[in-house]
Design a protein around this motif. Structure first.
Motif, PDB file in Angstrom:
ATOM      1  N   ALA A   1      -7.126 -56.923  13.593  1.00 40.79           N
ATOM      2  CA  ALA A   1      -6.060 -56.142  14.045  1.00 40.79           C
ATOM      3  C   ALA A   1      -5.515 -57.185  15.223  1.00 40.79           C
ATOM      4  CB  ALA A   1      -6.156 -54.869  14.426  1.00 40.79           C
ATOM      5  N   TYR A   2      -6.322 -57.249  16.243  1.00 37.99           N
ATOM      6  CA  TYR A   2      -5.804 -58.093  17.475  1.00 37.99           C
ATOM      7  C   TYR A   2      -5.675 -59.704  17.005  1.00 37.99           C
ATOM      8  CZ  TYR A   2      -7.380 -54.137  20.627  1.00 37.99           C
ATOM      9  OH  TYR A   2      -7.776 -53.196  21.037  1.00 37.99           O
ATOM     10  N   ALA A   3      -6.402 -60.083  15.898  1.00 37.40           N
ATOM     11  CA  ALA A   3      -6.240 -61.495  15.604  1.00 37.40           C
ATOM     12  C   ALA A   3      -4.680 -61.607  15.127  1.00 37.40           C
ATOM     13  CB  ALA A   3      -7.075 -61.961  14.701  1.00 37.40           C
ATOM     14  N   VAL A   4      -4.245 -60.479  14.191  1.00 35.83           N
ATOM     15  CA  VAL A   4      -2.888 -60.688  13.671  1.00 35.83           C
ATOM     16  C   VAL A   4      -1.768 -60.434  14.740  1.00 35.83           C
ATOM     17  CG1 VAL A   4      -1.072 -59.384  11.985  1.00 35.83           C
ATOM     18  CG2 VAL A   4      -3.405 -59.889  11.445  1.00 35.83           C
ATOM     19  N   LEU A   5      -2.114 -59.568  15.556  1.00 37.58           N
ATOM     20  CA  LEU A   5      -1.122 -59.344  16.723  1.00 37.58           C
ATOM     21  C   LEU A   5      -1.041 -60.551  17.690  1.00 37.58           C
ATOM     22  CD1 LEU A   5       0.651 -57.370  18.287  1.00 37.58           C
ATOM     23  CD2 LEU A   5      -1.473 -56.265  19.643  1.00 37.58           C
ATOM     24  N   GLY A   6      -2.029 -61.259  17.823  1.00 39.49           N
ATOM     25  CA  GLY A   6      -1.945 -62.487  18.615  1.00 39.49           C
ATOM     26  C   GLY A   6      -1.232 -63.437  17.953  1.00 39.49           C
ATOM     27  N   CYS A   7      -1.345 -63.650  16.553  1.00 40.20           N
ATOM     28  CA  CYS A   7      -0.639 -64.644  15.921  1.00 40.20           C
ATOM     29  C   CYS A   7       1.207 -64.467  16.174  1.00 40.20           C
ATOM     30  CB  CYS A   7      -0.875 -64.695  14.468  1.00 40.20           C
ATOM     31  SG  CYS A   7      -2.613 -65.163  14.074  1.00 40.20           S
ATOM     32  N   VAL A   8       1.174 -62.972  15.910  1.00 44.45           N
ATOM     33  CA  VAL A   8       2.679 -62.779  15.970  1.00 44.45           C
ATOM     34  C   VAL A   8       3.231 -62.871  17.426  1.00 44.45           C
ATOM     35  CG1 VAL A   8       4.225 -60.630  15.782  1.00 44.45           C
ATOM     36  CG2 VAL A   8       2.425 -61.055  14.186  1.00 44.45           C
ATOM     37  N   ALA A   9       2.506 -62.295  18.374  1.00 44.28           N
ATOM     38  CA  ALA A   9       2.967 -62.363  19.746  1.00 44.28           C
ATOM     39  C   ALA A   9       3.130 -63.844  20.232  1.00 44.28           C
ATOM     40  CB  ALA A   9       1.920 -61.508  20.537  1.00 44.28           C
ATOM     41  N   GLY A  10       2.264 -64.574  19.761  1.00 36.81           N
ATOM     42  CA  GLY A  10       2.210 -66.223  20.158  1.00 36.81           C
ATOM     43  C   GLY A  10       3.342 -66.738  19.704  1.00 36.81           C
ATOM     44  N   PHE A  11       3.756 -66.378  18.441  1.00 31.48           N
ATOM     45  CA  PHE A  11       5.079 -66.697  17.634  1.00 31.48           C
ATOM     46  C   PHE A  11       6.208 -66.525  18.287  1.00 31.48           C
ATOM     47  CE2 PHE A  11       8.633 -66.776  14.521  1.00 31.48           C
ATOM     48  CZ  PHE A  11       8.421 -67.830  13.911  1.00 31.48           C
ATOM     49  N   ALA A  12       6.213 -65.050  18.759  1.00 31.60           N
ATOM     50  CA  ALA A  12       7.311 -64.472  19.653  1.00 31.60           C
ATOM     51  C   ALA A  12       7.677 -65.241  20.836  1.00 31.60           C
ATOM     52  CB  ALA A  12       7.223 -63.062  19.680  1.00 31.60           C
ATOM     53  N   ALA A  13       6.496 -65.615  21.586  1.00 27.62           N
ATOM     54  CA  ALA A  13       6.319 -66.276  22.804  1.00 27.62           C
ATOM     55  C   ALA A  13       7.157 -67.438  22.632  1.00 27.62           C
ATOM     56  CB  ALA A  13       5.081 -66.499  23.432  1.00 27.62           C
ATOM     57  N   GLY A  14       7.033 -68.134  21.662  1.00 31.63           N
ATOM     58  CA  GLY A  14       7.612 -69.413  21.499  1.00 31.63           C
ATOM     59  C   GLY A  14       8.921 -69.514  21.106  1.00 31.63           C
ATOM     60  N   LEU A  15       9.154 -68.452  20.131  1.00 31.12           N
ATOM     61  CA  LEU A  15      10.338 -68.268  19.552  1.00 31.12           C
ATOM     62  C   LEU A  15      11.639 -67.713  20.634  1.00 31.12           C
ATOM     63  CD1 LEU A  15      12.314 -68.340  17.091  1.00 31.12           C
ATOM     64  CD2 LEU A  15      11.753 -65.985  16.612  1.00 31.12           C
ATOM     65  N   LEU A  16      11.079 -66.716  21.536  1.00 27.17           N
ATOM     66  CA  LEU A  16      12.232 -66.015  22.287  1.00 27.17           C
ATOM     67  C   LEU A  16      11.798 -66.348  23.893  1.00 27.17           C
ATOM     68  CD1 LEU A  16      11.950 -62.508  20.202  1.00 27.17           C
ATOM     69  CD2 LEU A  16      13.902 -64.469  20.132  1.00 27.17           C
ATOM     70  N   GLY A  17      10.745 -66.897  24.060  1.00 32.06           N
ATOM     71  CA  GLY A  17      10.537 -67.077  25.753  1.00 32.06           C
ATOM     72  C   GLY A  17      10.118 -65.949  26.155  1.00 32.06           C
TER      73      GLY A  17
END
Length: 274
Positions: free
Chosen positions: A8-24
């Motif tokens: 669950a933390y791995a999936v969350l990390g992937c999504v959060a990292g993508f959002a960080a790059g996409l939306l700043g």
């Protein structure tokens, strides 16, 4: 830690990292509600769970911001002049929030503050109010003062500051792609100041559960960081291909969903919902 929680933390990390790059946004706005849910399932005490979610989220931004900003910098999108002017105030505001105010607030108030402020940010982003064409970024003193506010607010909700800094820069007629990229760069000083504060303020808390370093739950942090730093550059590349209005809608509706969940958590803490 149970393998299901690691996944669950791995999936969350992937999504959060993508959002960080996409939306700043540093990923923190996305991380806090889900970390709150996962840490609750892991049995952390109710009075500690939101504090741990916010602190762990912020600590992860130390790493995702560096990964995200590298990709934005390659596109020449980061306004480093603004990063320099924002940073001194950000550090002061972050240390004040993470080291002094954070520990004094109860879980319900932290969750409610998160919900209200994020919901407000979403509305401002969605209505797409145009700034006056003549409005510009304030001078060094004004930008530093704005940085103090951004650092302080970010420390209370465990986010990289994009939910405040992006709308503020747009209000001052900074182009959206520059605002997103610059916000990603601001995530590092925000995260550094607040993480120091969270560790310091949580150090004196008695009987912390295993795995806690101050208010930071380090097993979750480790998994989040490993996966988020991989996907943050991908999000940054996508951000430069999407139209401005699409980015704004994504940002706004993401914030609405997160605000609703944290308002629910505040209701549970205050006894408003069963």
């Amino acid at each position: 830690m149970d393998p299901l929680f690691i996944l669950a933390y791995a999936v969350l990390g992937c999504v959060a990292g993508f959002a960080a790059g996409l939306l700043g946004i540093g990923g923190g706005m996305l991380l806090v509600p889900f970390l709150t849910a996962l840490l609750t399932l892991q049995g952390l005490p109710l009075e500690l769970v939101v504090h741990a979610a916010i602190a762990t989220s912020m600590a992860s931004i130390l790493f995702t911001s560096m990964s995200s900003v590298r990709a934005h910098h390659q596109k020449r999108a980061v306004r480093w002049d603004l990063v320099i002017r924002f940073s001194p105030g950000i550090v002061v505001g972050g240390l004040l929030a993470g080291g002094a105010v954070f520990a004094a607030l109860k879980t319900g108030w932290l969750a409610l503050f998160f919900a209200v402020f994020v919901g407000y940010s979403a509305v401002q982003m969605l209505i797409n109010r145009k700034p006056k064409p003549s409005r510009q970024m304030p001078g060094t003193v004004g930008t530093t003062a704005a940085g103090a506010g951004i650092g302080f607010l970010s420390g209370l909700v465990g986010a990289g500051g994009g939910f405040v800094s992006v709308p503020f820069m747009l209000w001052c007629n900074v182009a959206l792609h520059h605002a997103v990229a610059t916000s990603a760069a601001l995530g590092f000083p925000i995260a550094l100041a607040n993480t120091v504060g969270y560790v310091w303020s949580g150090w004196s808390v008695q009987d912390l559960p295993a795995g806690m370093f101050g208010y930071i739950y380090w097993p979750a942090l480790l998994v989040l960081v490993i996966f988020s730093v991989v996907t943050a550059p991908i999000g940054a590349k996508v951000a430069h291909k999407l139209p401005v209005n699409t980015l704004k809608r994504i940002f706004a509706f993401l914030l609405f969903g997160l605000a609703a969940y944290m308002f629910y958590k505040a209701g549970l803490s205050f006894g408003w919902v069963g």
